[in-house]
Design an enzyme around this catalytic site. Structure first.
Site, PDB file in Angstrom:
ATOM      1  N   HIS A  65       0.755  -1.154  -0.183  1.00 47.77           N
ATOM      2  CA  HIS A  65       0.103   0.196  -0.077  1.00 47.77           C
ATOM      3  C   HIS A  65       0.901   1.761  -0.267  1.00 47.77           C
ATOM      4  CE1 HIS A  65      -2.882  -3.167   0.485  1.00 47.77           C
ATOM      5  NE2 HIS A  65      -2.477  -3.005   2.200  1.00 47.77           N
ATOM      6  N   CYS A  66       2.396   0.682  -0.336  1.00 40.02           N
ATOM      7  CA  CYS A  66       2.716   2.461  -0.880  1.00 40.02           C
ATOM      8  C   CYS A  66       3.223   3.361   0.264  1.00 40.02           C
ATOM      9  CB  CYS A  66       2.718   3.854  -1.357  1.00 40.02           C
ATOM     10  SG  CYS A  66       2.037   3.209  -3.370  1.00 40.02           S
ATOM     11  N   ALA A  67       3.044   2.165   1.875  1.00 39.12           N
ATOM     12  CA  ALA A  67       3.805   2.819   2.825  1.00 39.12           C
ATOM     13  C   ALA A  67       4.379   1.754   3.619  1.00 39.12           C
ATOM     14  CB  ALA A  67       2.088   3.359   3.734  1.00 39.12           C
TER      15      ALA A  67
END
Lengths: 379, 379
Positions: free
Chosen positions: A336-338
Site C-alpha cells: 500500500h505504498c507505505a
C-alpha cells in the site's frame, strides 16, 4: 462485484458526478480563466463553485486559499518542497504514505533533515513522542489524518496544538478522511492540508488539492500560463493562480463539485456512520475467523473505514487473488505504498490484504467478503 | 456558438471521447497499477493502450518512454527542471509560451543561463540565429512547434539537426500541433516532447504528457506512491513510474485514447487539410477587411490553424467581447500567455484577437466570423 478498494479510489461515484462530468465535457467544455467568452466564463464558474464547496466543507475562510492539483501526491509535494528549505528539520509519523516519505527522502539530499516518529503497533501516535523529537531547527510537522494501511486515526488536534505552540507549520494529509471526517482547518490549527478529490470526496480521478493558510508563502513547483498577468514573464504571486499553472482538469473539478454537493446533502455524519457501522460489523465478523489476523486499532472510534488483515500462512497477494478470481471481491494486497507503516505494524514481509469501505458498500457486501474469507481459510 | 478557441482547448470532442470517459467512470473506475483486481487491471490496460496510441502517433519505439502529466505545462516544467543544472545554458525562441519562459526565469535564480533567440515579426525563426547563440555550456534547445499566438511553424527539422550536431537536448513544445502535424521523434531528433491531451489530440482537459528519449535521465519533480517497489522509501527509477507518482487522471486518459483513435481513423492528413483549408479561407477573407491587421505568416504552409488579428483602433478585448456577446462567437483576446511573442510581433500593448480553428469548425463558422468582423468594423 463487491468493491473494497475505496482507499485507492472510491467506486462507484454518485450518479450526479457522472452527469456533471459529461455535462461539462459536452456543454461548457472551454478553458476557464483565459478567454472571457461565455463558455470560458461558465467553466470558470464551475471551478470557483467547487473551490467554494471545498472551503465550506473544510471551514476555510477564503476559497482562494484552496488550490487544485492533479492528486494528493502533487499537493503533498508542493507543500513539502515549497515550504522546507536547506537546514530545516521536519517531523513525520511512521504511518505516512510514500507520497510524504519519498519527497522527504528526496529533500534529504538537499540538506533538509527529518525525524520519523515511530507509532505503536496498531499505528497510534503518542503526541508526546512528537514533542520530544522537536529540534531547534524544526519547521514543520506532517501527519496523515488516518493511515491508509490500518485506518488508525492520528491525534490531529494535539498535533495542531504542538505545532502552534512551537511555531511550526502543520501539514495534514487528509487522503483517507476528507469527505468523511469533519475537518476544520482553523480549529485544528492546520496550516496546509492535502486531499485527493477521487476518494471520499467522491469526485473523478485526476483531482485533488491543497489548502494553504493565508499568509503562508510556498515556492511554487510549476510555473506557466495562468491566464493572469500574461504580460509578465515571471510567475504571478496572486492566489490561487501562483500554484495553478496550465489548464486545469475542469471536467474532473466539475465532477468533484457534484461529489461534494452529494456529501453535503447526505450529511457527512450519515456517511461516516454508515461506513463506521460496516467497519464495525466487518471487524466483529473477522474476530470470529481463527486464521485471520487483523491489524490496527480494531475499534471504529480510533479507526477510519480501512481494515488490514492477513490469513496466517498465506501471502496477501494470494488471498487478494482468490477474493478477486473466485468471489469477485476487489481488495488491495501488498504494501500500500507505505513501507514504514508496514514496518511499524510488522507486515513488511507479507504485506496485508486491505478492505477499504465506502459509502456505497452494503452489509451484504461485508457478508460476502466474510464468507469468502471463511472459504479461503478452509482452503 | 462558433467556437474558435481550439488553441486553448478543442471543442467539441468526438462523441466517442465523451462515451469513453463515461464508460471508464461508470464501469472500470478503479485505480490502475495498484491493486491487481479485475477492475484495477482493466484500468491499467486503458492507461497502457493510450500510451501505445501516443507512441504510434509520434513514432516512439517504446510506449514506456511516454509519461502522463496533468497538462503540457507540467510536462514542460519536468523536462526543463529535470534536465537543466546549475551552470547550464539553454536556448529558446522569443515565440515561446509562458509555460516555457516562466520556468526558465525561475531557473535563472538557480544559476541556469538562457538566451532568447528573437524571431522575425511574423514569428519565424532563422535557424542560423539559433546556432549563433550557442555557448560552450549550452545544454538544451527549447522550441514550440507552432506559436500559440500567430500559428507560425518553427523549423523543427533544422533545430533537431543543430541540437544533434552540438550534443544538446532538444525539447519540443507540441502544444499546438500534436494530433494535427506529423511528429516523428526519431526523424526529427527530438529528445523530449511535451504535449497537451486536450487540444488537437481531442482528449479531455487534465491530460498531457512528455516523451523522454530512452537513456535520458531527468530528476523527477514529484515523488510518491507508484504502485511499484512499494517496499522502498525512495522513488523507483523504472519508466514510466518514476515520473508518474500518485493516481493518474484515468478517465481523462481513457478519453484521450478515444481521441487519438478518432484521429487515426479520420487520418491526420485529412484533419490537417480541413483545418488548413479553413485557415486559408479565413486569411483570404480577412485580407479584404480594410481595418483588420493580421499577424503571422498569413500562409498556411508556414502556419498552424491559429490566426491573430486586431481591428485598428479597438482593443482586442473589446473585439472579443462584441464577438461573444453580439454574435455568439468564441475567440480569445489579449496576450495568450506569451508576452515575448507579442513583443516580437509588436502587440504587447493591445494583444490580439485569436481565432484558433479545430476539426469541427466549418466554412459557415468562418463566414459568420468574417461577417461579424465586418459589422464590428462598421461600428
Amino acid at each position: 462485484m463487491p468493491y473494497f478498494d475505496n482507499a485507492a479510489t472510491s467506486f462507484p461515484k454518485p450518479e450526479e458526478v457522472y452527469r456533471e462530468v459529461e455535462k461539462y465535457l459536452r456543454v461548457y467544455g472551454a478553458n476557464p480563466g483565459r478567454s472571457g467568452h461565455k463558455m470560458a466564463l461558465q467553466a470558470g464558474r464551475v471551478i470557483f463553485e467547487t473551490r467554494e464547496l471545498l472551503a465550506k466543507l473544510f471551514h476555510i475562510d477564503d476559497p482562494m486559499q484552496v488550490i487544485f492539483t492533479s492528486n494528493a501526491t502533487a499537493a503533498l509535494n508542493l507543500a513539502i518542497k515549497g515550504y522546507l528549505k536547506r537546514g530545516d528539520h521536519v517531523l513525520l509519523t511512521s504511518m505516512e504514505h510514500n507520497s510524504v516519505i519519498r519527497p522527504i527522502k528526496a529533500l534529504e539530499n538537499m540538506g533538509v533533515e527529518h525525524t520519523i516518529v515511530t507509532c505503536a503497533k496498531d499505528g497510534a501516535l503518542n503526541p508526546e513522542d512528537m514533542e520530544k523529537a522537536l529540534k531547534s531547527n524544526s519547521k514543520m510537522i506532517i501527519s496523515t489524518h488516518a493511515s491508509n494501511v490500518t485506518g488508525t486515526l492520528m491525534p490531529v488536534q494535539e498535533i495542531g496544538t504542538i505545532s502552534q505552540k512551537n511555531h511550526l507549520a502543520f501539514l495534514l494529509d487528509a487522503s483517507q478522511t476528507a469527505g468523511v471526517y469533519d475537518l476544520d482547518v482553523n480549529a485544528m490549527n492546520i496550516d496546509m492540508m492535502a486531499f485527493p478529490g477521487h476518494k471520499s470526496l467522491l469526485g473523478p480521478q485526476g483531482t485533488g488539492g491543497l489548502y494553504i493558510r493565508k499568509g503562508l508563502e510556498l515556492c511554487e513547483m510549476i510555473q506557466g500560463g495562468t491566464g493572469s498577468k500574461s504580460d509578465r514573464i515571471v510567475q504571478p504571486e496572486m492566489m490561487p493562480d501562483r500554484y495553478e499553472s496550465g489548464t486545469l482538469n475542469t471536467p474532473g473539478i466539475a465532477g468533484l463539485g457534484a461529489g461534494i454537493k452529494f456529501i453535503l446533502r447526505q450529511g457527512m455524519d450519515e456517511i461516516r456512520h454508515h461506513e463506521s457501522d460496516l467497519t464495525n460489523y466487518l471487524l466483529e465478523k473477522l474476530a470470529e475467523i481463527k486464521k485471520v489476523d487483523v491489524y490496527g486499532p480494531m475499534n471504529t472510534l480510533k479507526q477510519a473505514p480501512v481494515v488490514s488483515l492477513n490469513i496466517r500462512g498465506m501471502d496477501s497477494s494470494e488471498v487478494a487473488y482468490e477474493l478477486d478470481s473466485k468471489y469477485d471481491i476487489a481488495v488491495r494486497p501488498g504494501l500500500h505504498c507505505a513501507p514504514l507503516a508496514h514496518e511499524t505494524i510488522g507486515t513488511l514481509e507479507q504485506g496485508t490484504v486491505r478492505f477499504s469501505i465506502g459509502y456505497f458498500n452494503t452489509k451484504e457486501n461485508v457478508d460476502q467478503a466474510v464468507n469468502a474469507l471463511y472459504s479461503i481459510c478452509r482452503g
